[in-house]
Design a protein around this motif. Structure first.
Motif: not given
Lengths: 390, 181
Positions: A236, A239-241, A250-252, A254, A256-258, A333, B59-61, B85, B110
């Motif tokens: 986090a 800023g990994l994705s 971390v179940a993130m 986009l 689903r979450h955006a 992302e 928390t996420y940039l 979200q 980051t």
């Protein structure tokens, strides 16, 4: 004179020589700087890593970027919205449709238009096919970095089926130019749905084959388990994705979450890892292949009829404003920040890439590992330099 | 990340407004995201609050970048709250001639690389940055390429016209671009 004779004296019997003893102080131990890349075959393009080594162990890493910098953001400012379009797939050239998708979404956001539903389904199908070929390359090349040749050959063999489908749909294997502001370029060609379904039916068995070949292999496990561990907190913070983030647990996603496009209507799971190591990153990608199959099947079933694009002015002139649009690519992302001043050309286009961020974690995660693991860990992050350097 | 934890846009905006300290800062909703306008001096404190606040937890940039407007320069930060979200855009207005503002790399690691990129391409100086070097270009000529008045150095020296080389021709209905900046 007496001193030098001492050094030449053989060590006493029963005592091994101590390399750190004063008499051997001309035997220097110091940090070594090793330059890896930019033409190293494992760097997936032209990444250069300046490694500081203590023997075989990595002390620090300084990644050097820019060898593939083509000034996309500046070029965008000098072209009309449509002229820039055909360049986008050259950024992440292994899954170019995502770049086109994010770009048209940003323009559509500024112009307040919504593409017809059939176009959204076509975008999802094309995007998920791109995710499959992107993960094929990620898995195949990662294993190639570790010295296994078979997986990459298998991946390329099966990737060809998907490229055939994409060629049917868009007319191109890699540089699609398929998305349009207000829709997509073409409707489904005759026979595409059947061929796609045939592929989707046979593909899960092939994923099982990959797993049989790779997932239990002892050498692979020895070189991936516990390698390049990233904790959820670090992920986090950095800023990994994408799969790199999901491997940390971390179940993130986009999608689903955006939520965008028709993803909210589609049913799919978000695979997550546990340890955040190279193995989990690989495993996440394998599972995502299965999820992409599910998504495409549903999209083919649920696709409504109707037009696939709409009339937009030939010279786009989005109203002044700032749009931010992100899509979930195979690597994480990808987002665009598009500033329009109401003229024919973008005032500013910022392209945000997830591999740029993934490389920035290397100085954090590589130290302490051996030099032989550098190619393994960088390979597991699935970097693509065309998108990093822009 | 249950549905219950999801804030509405208005509630998130209200919460964000409560966190802004100074009178110069403003928040509004635009295109589905909160847009906060700030002065450089308030940046670090506000950013830390936005990250640590339990109701928002940005928390996420996503990235740090900048935009060169004719009369000003703006630094742009896109923040994401994975938990709730939400999307938030921080905009900091800078002096175009001497753009500088404090670094946020102590808040999100980051930011260090994104700020290097913004420095490299736009010449924005991030004070207190641990390692503010060029990252994508070599910058031999001190050119910050994404500034609107940047010219390729060879062209600058030979006094060629930029419009004939990199830039496209004037299109019907378009104003003369050579006048700009």
């Amino acid at each position: 004179m007496a001193e030098s004779r001492d050094i030449l004296m053989p060590p006493a019997i029963g005592r091994s020589p101590d390399p750190y003893a004063d008499e051997h102080r001309d035997f220097h131990l110091e940090e070594m700087v090793l330059n890896m890349g930019p033409q190293h075959p494992s760097t997936h393009g032209v990444l250069r890593l300046v490694l500081h080594l203590d023997g075989e162990l990595i002390v620090s890493v300084d990644p050097q970027l820019g060898y593939l910098h083509r000034g996309f953001e500046k070029l965008a400012e000098n072209r009309t919205y449509l002229q820039f379009f055909s360049m986008l797939a050259r950024l992440d050239y292994l899954a170019g449709f995502f770049m086109e998708w994010a770009y048209v979404r940003a323009i559509e956001d500024l112009m307040q238009i919504e593409p017809p539903p059939r176009a959204e389904y076509l975008r999802v199908i094309c995007g998920e096919l791109n995710r499959i070929i992107s993960h094929h390359m990620a898995i195949g090349d990662y294993l190639l970095n570790l010295g296994a040749v078979t997986p990459v050959l298998w991946a390329f063999r099966d990737r060809e089926d998907v490229l055939d489908l994409l060629e049917m749909l868009t007319g191109q294997r890699m540089m699609y130019n398929f998305a349009r502001v207000g829709g997509v370029r073409y409707d489904l060609p005759d026979g595409f749905a059947e061929q796609c379904r045939r592929f989707l039916k046979g593909f899960p068995a092939k994923i099982d084959e990959y797993e049989q070949l790779i997932s239990g292999n002892e050498i692979f496990l020895a070189r991936s388990l516990g390698m390049g561990v990233i904790t959820p907190g670090q992920a986090a913070d950095f800023g990994l994705s994408g799969p790199n983030l999901r491997a940390t647990g971390v179940a993130m996603d986009l999608r689903r979450h955006a939520p965008y496009s028709v993803y909210p209507k589609l049913d799919f799971d978000i695979p997550v890892g546990k340890n955040g190591d190279s193995f989990d990153r690989y495993k996440c990608r394998i599972e995502e292949l299965r999820q992409s199959v599910r998504i495409i099947e549903q999209a083919l079933d649920a696709m409504p009829g109707g037009p696939v694009n709409m009339k937009v002015p030939p010279m786009l002139r989005p109203p002044a404003g700032e749009a931010f649009c992100a899509v979930e690519t195979g690597r994480g992302e990808w987002s665009n920040y598009l500033v329009s001043d109401g003229s024919l050309r973008p005032h500013r286009l910022k392209l945000r890439d997830s591999c740029f961020v993934a490389i920035s974690t290397l100085p954090k995660i590589l130290p302490g590992f051996k030099i032989a693991d550098v190619v393994g860990i960088t390979g597991s992050l699935d970097l693509i330099m065309g998108a990093v350097d822009r | 990340m249950s549905a219950a934890s999801k804030l509405t846009g208005e509630a998130a905006l209200k919460q964000a407004e409560a966190l802004l300290s100074s009178a110069g800062a403003r928040a509004r909703l635009a295109r589905g995201r909160i847009v906060v306008t700030l002065e450089p001096a308030d940046l670090v404190e506000t950013a830390a609050r936005l990250r640590d606040d339990e109701k928002l937890s940005f928390t996420y940039l996503s990235f740090v970048s900048g935009v060169d407007y004719p009369d000003r320069m703006e630094a742009v930060y896109i923040l994401r709250s994975l938990e709730h979200q939400q999307l938030l855009e921080l905009r900091v207005r800078l002096d175009r001639d001497r753009p500088s503002l404090p670094t946020v790399s102590g808040i999100w690691s980051t930011a260090a690389w994104h700020e290097r990129e913004a420095y490299d391409l736009l010449g924005i100086v991030f004070e207190g940055h641990p390692d503010l070097r060029r990252i994508l270009t070599r910058g031999e000529d001190g050119v910050f390429p994404l500034r609107k008045d940047a010219r390729p150095h060879r062209v600058q020296r030979d006094e060629w016209s930029f419009a004939g080389i990199g830039a496209a021709k004037r299109l019907p209905g378009e104003e003369d671009r050579s006048e700009r900046s």
